[in-house]
Design a protein around this motif. Structure first.
Motif, short mmCIF file in Angstrom:
data_model
loop_
_atom_site.label_atom_id
_atom_site.label_comp_id
_atom_site.label_asym_id
_atom_site.label_seq_id
_atom_site.Cartn_x
_atom_site.Cartn_y
_atom_site.Cartn_z
N VAL A 65 33.43 120.91 -7.86
CA VAL A 65 34.06 119.25 -7.70
C VAL A 65 35.41 119.40 -6.97
N PHE A 66 36.15 118.52 -5.74
CA PHE A 66 37.58 118.53 -5.80
C PHE A 66 36.85 116.64 -5.78
N LEU A 67 38.42 116.90 -6.95
CA LEU A 67 38.15 115.21 -6.97
C LEU A 67 39.50 114.49 -6.68
N THR A 68 39.36 113.14 -5.48
CA THR A 68 40.64 112.77 -5.14
C THR A 68 40.65 110.98 -5.59
N ALA A 69 41.16 110.39 -5.00
CA ALA A 69 41.98 109.29 -4.97
C ALA A 69 42.99 108.87 -4.17
N SER A 70 43.01 107.63 -3.42
CA SER A 70 44.27 107.32 -2.76
C SER A 70 45.22 107.49 -3.68
N PRO A 71 46.56 107.35 -3.51
CA PRO A 71 47.43 108.16 -3.54
C PRO A 71 48.60 106.81 -4.65
N GLN A 72 47.83 105.71 -4.58
CA GLN A 72 47.73 103.66 -4.74
C GLN A 72 47.20 103.87 -5.82
#
Ligand code: DC
Length: 214
Positions: A135-142
């Protein structure tokens, strides 16, 4: 079984990896904590090459009653390795190929036996390209900066500026740059609860069991 959870700082890896491990009864490997240990050593011994420090370091993780504790050369450094100056130094030592070689070798030894949730930047690409679930988790930088600032009690704009620098270093480095494995499932955690993310990953793990039995 090995579940690899990679992604940038603040995407929720540690919280999610710990919760997935608890839900499935797997052991949890925080590979970033190992780079943080080497960073701590290099802050204490600036004259010694980080690769030399990495090779000599004894890094132990607590399981059972000591769960989540990190012990470096016999000293409990669980809290110390989370300091902002250690984060900054960790991003620098993690770019050193000798440090990476030493850490990856230990990580492979650890996950070779048993069921693991291993989190980091290169688990699905380098440490364990054969991991059953990636799994590659991301989220917006903010969103990522907001979460980190909340944890540290710091100013979100300052955290965002530092995070941007670390992201650039982690993504742009020559050795094992931060990037998703080609077969990783991309999961954007912006606006999702921890339970939702954990449920999604547990379903991927259950799906793997089902498909490998079929
Ligand atoms: O996940 P973290 O913030 O604790 O990671 C600390 C640093 O270590 C971060 O700059 C990225 C680096 N790291 C890495 O290069 N490879 C890993 N598998 C884990 C962390």
């Amino acid at each position: 079984m090995l579940i690899a959870i990679d992604g940038p700082a603040g995407a929720g890896k540690s919280t999610v990896a710990r919760a997935v491990a608890r839900a499935l009864g797997f052991a949890h490997l925080d590979s970033g904590a190992m780079y943080r240990c080497v960073a701590l050593l290099s802050l204490d011994s600036p004259g010694t090459a980080p690769g030399t420090l990495a090779q000599a370091a004894s890094i132990e993780f607590g399981f059972g009653g000591d769960k989540g504790r990190v012990v470096l050369d016999g000293r409990d450094v669980t809290a110390e390795i989370r300091a902002p100056e250690v984060s900054e130094a960790a991003s620098r030592v993690a770019a050193d190929p000798r440090v990476r070689e030493a850490m990856v070798a230990r990580q492979r030894e650890l996950v070779a036996v048993g069921d693991w949730v291993a989190e980091g930047r290169d688990v699905g690409t380098v440490v364990a390209p054969d991991a059953e679930v990636k799994v590659f988790l991301t989220a917006s930088p903010q969103e990522r900066a907001r979460r980190r600032a909340g944890e540290l009690g710091a100013d979100p704009d300052t955290v965002l500026a530092e995070q941007t620098l670390r992201d650039e270093r982690d993504i742009g480095r020559e050795h094992s740059p931060l990037a998703p494995a080609s077969d990783a499932v991309m999961l954007d955690t912006t606006g999702l609860t921890v339970d939702e993310v954990v449920g999604h990953i547990a379903a991927l793990a259950a799906g793997h069991h089902t498909s490998s039995r079929a």
